[in-house]
Design an enzyme around this catalytic site. Structure first.
Site, PDB file in Angstrom:
ATOM      1  N   PHE A 138      16.312  76.399  11.977  1.00  0.00           N
ATOM      2  CA  PHE A 138      15.483  75.552  12.827  1.00  0.00           C
ATOM      3  C   PHE A 138      16.391  74.659  13.652  1.00  0.00           C
ATOM      4  O   PHE A 138      17.227  73.942  13.102  1.00  0.00           O
ATOM      5  CB  PHE A 138      14.503  74.690  12.009  1.00  0.00           C
ATOM      6  CG  PHE A 138      13.608  73.870  12.891  1.00  0.00           C
ATOM      7  CD1 PHE A 138      12.514  74.444  13.520  1.00  0.00           C
ATOM      8  CD2 PHE A 138      13.889  72.533  13.139  1.00  0.00           C
ATOM      9  CE1 PHE A 138      11.706  73.699  14.375  1.00  0.00           C
ATOM     10  CE2 PHE A 138      13.088  71.778  13.987  1.00  0.00           C
ATOM     11  CZ  PHE A 138      11.994  72.365  14.605  1.00  0.00           C
ATOM     12  N   ASP A 223      24.696  72.350  13.027  1.00  0.00           N
ATOM     13  CA  ASP A 223      23.520  71.515  13.236  1.00  0.00           C
ATOM     14  C   ASP A 223      23.301  70.720  11.944  1.00  0.00           C
ATOM     15  O   ASP A 223      22.751  71.230  10.978  1.00  0.00           O
ATOM     16  CB  ASP A 223      22.321  72.410  13.573  1.00  0.00           C
ATOM     17  CG  ASP A 223      21.015  71.624  13.700  1.00  0.00           C
ATOM     18  OD1 ASP A 223      20.987  70.449  13.301  1.00  0.00           O
ATOM     19  OD2 ASP A 223      20.032  72.204  14.187  1.00  0.00           O
ATOM     20  N   LYS A 252      18.291  62.859  13.018  1.00  0.00           N
ATOM     21  CA  LYS A 252      17.297  62.242  12.136  1.00  0.00           C
ATOM     22  C   LYS A 252      17.676  60.869  11.554  1.00  0.00           C
ATOM     23  O   LYS A 252      17.089  59.876  11.894  1.00  0.00           O
ATOM     24  CB  LYS A 252      16.919  63.214  11.015  1.00  0.00           C
ATOM     25  CG  LYS A 252      16.076  64.383  11.538  1.00  0.00           C
ATOM     26  CD  LYS A 252      15.529  65.235  10.431  1.00  0.00           C
ATOM     27  CE  LYS A 252      14.404  66.137  10.906  1.00  0.00           C
ATOM     28  NZ  LYS A 252      14.825  67.403  11.510  1.00  0.00           N
TER      29      LYS A 252
HETATM   30  C1  LIG Z   1      14.550  68.215  12.716  1.00  0.00           C
HETATM   31  C2  LIG Z   1      15.598  69.184  13.112  1.00  0.00           C
HETATM   32  C3  LIG Z   1      15.884  69.459  14.469  1.00  0.00           C
HETATM   33  C4  LIG Z   1      15.063  68.900  15.588  1.00  0.00           C
HETATM   34  O1  LIG Z   1      15.148  67.523  15.695  1.00  0.00           O
HETATM   35  P1  LIG Z   1      14.114  66.726  16.635  1.00  0.00           P
HETATM   36  O2  LIG Z   1      14.596  65.316  16.574  1.00  0.00           O
HETATM   37  O3  LIG Z   1      12.751  66.914  16.066  1.00  0.00           O
HETATM   38  O4  LIG Z   1      14.212  67.306  17.998  1.00  0.00           O
HETATM   39  C5  LIG Z   1      16.939  70.290  14.745  1.00  0.00           C
HETATM   40  N1  LIG Z   1      17.680  70.852  13.770  1.00  0.00           N
HETATM   41  C6  LIG Z   1      17.428  70.620  12.460  1.00  0.00           C
HETATM   42  C7  LIG Z   1      18.292  71.247  11.434  1.00  0.00           C
HETATM   43  C8  LIG Z   1      16.375  69.795  12.095  1.00  0.00           C
HETATM   44  O5  LIG Z   1      16.103  69.604  10.796  1.00  0.00           O
END
Ligand SMILES: *Cc1c(COP(=O)(O)O)cnc(C)c1O
Length: 397
Positions: A138, A223, A252
């Site tokens: 994701f 990420d 986050k």
């Molecule tokens: C939550 C998340 C995102 C997206 O972040 P947003 O602030 O909602 O755009 C991207 N990568 C990972 C691994 C995430 O958990």
């Protein structure tokens, strides 16, 4: 206004992009939330791994309040001391030399994708643009990050997707090696898959990925939007695997709940971002970066990393014990630190709903994986309180 009244109004005015629970939190402190009717909840979701220091940590709240009275926003046409300080802290703590600031995880990944493509095109030729990512990954909800995400459910109805992404099974170095072609420029992975259901790969996987990148001049992007900032008991999750990426994205938990994202890179790569190539109006403004600086200092000053490791081991141990008690219900307990997934043999949605009615906030990632991502300041008392409620629910199934 009561929770019911708020929910009726939401129904009228808010787009239905989320399957929301019937909860209206209006106040938070530490590991607890209170709703509009005054009911108290133990929060084991922490805003999806955002409120790592708990709700309204006094140092973050104070930094936001004093910065709000001083200067909220100017522009990235000018230099921003709080942004510079946050960049210095992040570079000091990681492999990175330079930071770019934006407002969310998706935007941080967008920046990473753009930097990887620009650097590769300039250094290895115009046909280098393809980015390999993992199935069940994701990376966000913008068009580029939806294209990067390896889940059909987030892509459906939105094609044509951005060209130049290829998805391979996670934790499978052979599949990755075979997918690399003449157009490949980068590999983008979560060190631990979050939305994919808390999937922890073998340490040898990342060793091999790093080696592949070195051999073939590919950029390695991690990420760490969900697992960075202490969630696993180390500041960044990749520290568990003994390698470093070339680019890392964070968001986050970076600013204690203030909306922020950052893309960090080595000097070598960062040089590809010259004036005018990328930007963001709000990115790294004084308000959010002041919160970011306060958040990192609190993590360091309050021994949060060691605490996360210890309390995470305790929680994992207790969940393992529950697995032995309910072998028909719990298939696997996995994770590092306070990034913990419990894979069930049944869908977890009803457990989450029952927990909510009993004042406990849990989360289900994928259909059958309960994800435990409490604030990192959680104590044994709160863990035991959660376990009592959770055990009660399992017993009734
Ligand atoms: C939550 C998340 C995102 C997206 O972040 P947003 O602030 O909602 O755009 C991207 N990568 C990972 C691994 C995430 O958990």
């Amino acid at each position: 206004m009561t929770s019911t009244a708020w929910i009726e109004k939401a129904d009228k005015y808010i787009m239905k992009t989320y399957g929301r629970y019937p909860l209206v939190p209006v106040k938070g402190e530490g590991c607890y939330l209170w709703d509009a009717d005054g009911k108290k909840y133990l929060d084991f979701l922490a805003g999806v791994a955002v409120n790592n220091l708990g709700h309204c940590h006094p140092k973050v709240t104070a930094a936001l309040a004093s910065q709000a009275a001083e200067l909220i926003h100017c522009s990235n046409y000018y230099h921003i001391p709080q942004q510079i300080e946050l960049a210095e802290l992040l570079c000091g703590l990681s492999f990175a030399d330079k930071a770019f600031f934006c407002n969310s995880g998706a935007e941080a990944n967008e920046a990473a994708i753009k930097l990887a493509r620009k650097y590769s095109r300039e250094n290895y030729g115009l046909d280098r643009y393809e980015i390999i990512t993992a199935i069940s990954s994701f990376h966000g909800r913008t068009m580029a990050t939806v294209s990067a995400t390896g889940q059909e459910k987030v892509q459906k109805f939105f094609d044509p997707l951005l060209h130049g992404f290829r998805h391979v099974p996670f934790n499978d170095a052979k599949a990755l090696r075979e997918a690399i072609g003449p157009c490949t420029c980068a590999i983008m992975l979560e060190p631990i898959q979050g939305e994919g259901g808390v999937v922890v790969p073998d340490a040898s996987y990342f060793q091999e990925v790093r080696q592949l990148c070195n051999e073939q001049n590919l950029i390695l992007i991690f990420d760490e939007v969900q697992v960075g900032m202490g969630r696993t008991g180390k500041m960044f999750a990749h520290e568990h695997f003994g390698i470093t990426p070339d680019i890392m994205t964070l968001a986050k938990a970076l600013a204690g709940g203030a909306p922020i994202g950052t893309m960090l890179a080595t000097d070598k790569l960062a040089e590809a971002f010259t004036p005018g190539t990328h930007g963001s109006t709000f990115g790294g403004n004084p308000l959010v970066t002041a919160a970011g600086v306060a958040t990192i200092r609190a993590i360091m000053e309050e021994g949060i990393l060691n605490h996360t490791e210890e309390i995470g081991e305790y929680l994992m141990g207790e969940l393992e014990a529950l697995k032995h008690k309910f072998p028909g219900l719990i298939k696997e307990v996995r994770g590092i630190g306070l990034m913990i997934g419990v894979e069930l043999s049944i869908p977890g949605g009803d457990i989450v709903k029952t927990a909510l009615s009993r004042g406990l906030l849990l989360n289900c990632a994928q259909e059958k994986v309960l994800r435990f991502v409490p604030p990192l300041i959680v104590g044994k008392k709160e863990v035991d309180e959660m376990l009592a409620t959770f055990t009660g629910i399992l017993q009734e199934l």
